[in-house]
Design an enzyme around this catalytic site. Structure first.
Site, short mmCIF file in Angstrom:
data_model
loop_
_atom_site.label_atom_id
_atom_site.label_comp_id
_atom_site.label_asym_id
_atom_site.label_seq_id
_atom_site.Cartn_x
_atom_site.Cartn_y
_atom_site.Cartn_z
CG ASP A 157 -1.75 1.32 1.23
OD1 ASP A 157 -2.51 1.54 0.27
OD2 ASP A 157 -1.57 2.13 2.15
NE ARG A 164 -4.88 4.93 -5.03
CZ ARG A 164 -5.45 4.83 -3.82
NH1 ARG A 164 -4.93 4.03 -2.90
NH2 ARG A 164 -6.53 5.52 -3.53
CB SER A 179 -5.58 2.01 0.06
OG SER A 179 -4.82 2.82 0.89
N1 URA Z 1 -6.69 6.70 2.98
C1 URA Z 1 -5.97 5.58 2.71
O1 URA Z 1 -5.38 4.98 3.58
N2 URA Z 1 -5.92 5.15 1.42
C2 URA Z 1 -6.55 5.77 0.41
O2 URA Z 1 -6.49 5.33 -0.71
C3 URA Z 1 -7.29 6.94 0.71
C4 URA Z 1 -7.34 7.37 2.01
#
Ligand code: URA
Length: 421
Positions: A157, A164, A179
């Site tokens: 992540d 991203r 995520s």
């Molecule tokens: N918070 C997260 O941890 N991931 C995301 O993609 C958006 C907000």
């Protein structure tokens, strides 16, 4: 064909990715064998084509398993999708811990207008947000409340989110859902409450969008073995009156001591605590929450937690904030129709309470104190906010004034909890 090219071709033409391909891509990207340009192409295809539930679950599972994992099946945890003045972790978690529900939480730092619990805790002198795994586990066992920085949990992540963020692909429902849930599943708490924010200061602008995200978070969590529920709460207005790290800890202390705080904060903290205790199967959770506050047990739990993580609990009595203070006054009389959360978040950022980019230095004593909330009557020249900090004070003052929406007609304060599941 390589696994990543296969995945790009499949998604580009609207096909469905198999669990095996998703796992291979996540493993390859985390290990560095898939380059950013190919992963960006795949993320763009996912962004445009979407992913069905099975693909989203496979992605979440692969990310959960990408690094170290904890296991706290008896513990509760909560996650907020981020907002301005959101101190619900600092308030609801000592309450539930005082009610006998242990809390093991890994948390993050703030970026932009979204605050981070770790930054808030670091406003307490000497407080350490880093514990070795054994220390963390022992503290959960002995104190019933431990919160540390997320560190290397869920490396997939970390890498995918950074990509991203740099390529404008954050706001995709399956990517947000996977995520958030992968990090929570890797933390390993058995009971989880999602506080999904809706409004101008949040990712999700409408209740429908927030409900869709809440549904996805609860369903993914359940399929990964976590008992989860969600609340949808308002983030058009900042929560409570304090925005900024030390200011928010001070306001949290007031709530935990049973002193008066704005009604929206008091209600959200209590509702989150009650829902967590319900998930855990505690009987009469409303009464338990009220007892924890009125008996002093919730504040004592905060002190115990701060002491266990190296902080000075006596500092909680009068946490230092910036002594550069300026008042913002109402340009005319009227009723406060709303205080735009995003504008106040940007003002706090200008004062140094948050970071524009990762690694920026924050001023823990900076921030904004809102003196008039939605529904209140104000007279011309009356102070409506206080600015703390020395950075861009002029800009912060303008942003705060612009955030106040004044009406000639009386206004009902908006509801703070909008839905639950
Ligand atoms: N918070 C997260 O941890 N991931 C995301 O993609 C958006 C907000």
């Amino acid at each position: 064909m390589s696994i990543i090219l296969d995945a790009i071709e499949t998604k580009k033409s609207g096909g469905t990715l198999s669990e095996e391909i998703i796992r291979g891509v996540v493993e390859g990207y985390t290990a560095g064998t898939i380059p950013d340009y190919q992963m960006s192409a795949l993320l763009m295809a996912i962004f445009i084509r979407g992913m069905d539930y099975a693909e989203t679950l496979a992605l979440t599972r692969a990310m959960t398993e990408s690094g170290e994992r904890y296991s706290f099946p008896d513990c509760v945890d909560k996650h907020s999708t981020g907002g301005v003045g959101d101190k619900v972790s600092l308030t609801s978690l000592p309450i539930v811990a005082a009610c006998g529900a242990p809390v093991a939480k890994l948390s993050g730092r703030g970026l932009g207008t979204t605050g981070g619990t770790i930054d808030k805790l670091e406003a307490i002198p000497e407080f350490s947000v880093v514990l070795f795994r054994e220390q963390f586990e022992r503290q959960v066992e002995e104190v019933g409340l431990a919160i540390i920085e997320a560190g290397d949990l869920d490396p997939a992540d970390k890498a995918i989110y950074a990509l991203r963020d740099a390529t404008g692909m954050v706001d995709s429902l399956p990517l947000i859902g996977s995520s958030i849930v992968s990090k929570k599943a890797a933390t390993g708490a058995g009971y989880l409450l999602y506080d999904v924010k809706r409004g101008s200061g949040a990712f999700m602008k409408t209740v429908e969008e927030a409900r869709e995200l809440a549904d996805l978070l609860v369903r993914l969590s359940g399929d990964l073995g976590v008992r989860a529920a969600a609340l949808i709460s308002d983030m058009d207005n900042p929560l409570g009156s304090a925005i900024g790290n030390a200011l928010e800890v001070r306001e949290s202390v007031r709530l935990l001591k049973g002193e008066e705080v704005p009604a929206d904060l008091a209600e959200t903290a209590r509702r989150v605590a009650v829902r967590l205790l319900e998930l855990k199967g505690v009987e009469d959770p409303e009464a338990a929450v009220e007892r924890a506050i009125s008996s002093g047990a919730a504040f004592e739990k905060l002190r115990e937690f701060v002491r266990a993580q190296g902080g000075d609990p006596t500092a909680l009595e009068d946490l230092p904030v910036s002594d550069a203070v300026r008042e913002v006054t109402a340009p005319r009389g009227g009723y406060v129709a709303g205080v735009r959360a995003l504008g106040i978040g940007h003002a706090a950022l200008a004062l140094g309470a948050g970071r524009e980019a990762k690694g920026d230095r924050i001023d823990p004593g900076a921030g904004v104190e809102i003196l008039a909330k939605a529904g209140d009557r104000v007279e011309e020249g009356e102070p409506v906010a206080r600015l703390y900090g020395e950075r861009d004070v002029g800009r912060a003052g303008t942003l705060v004034l612009e955030a106040f929406d004044l009406s000639g007609e009386p206004v009902e304060p908006p509801p703070v909890i909008l839905d639950g599941l």
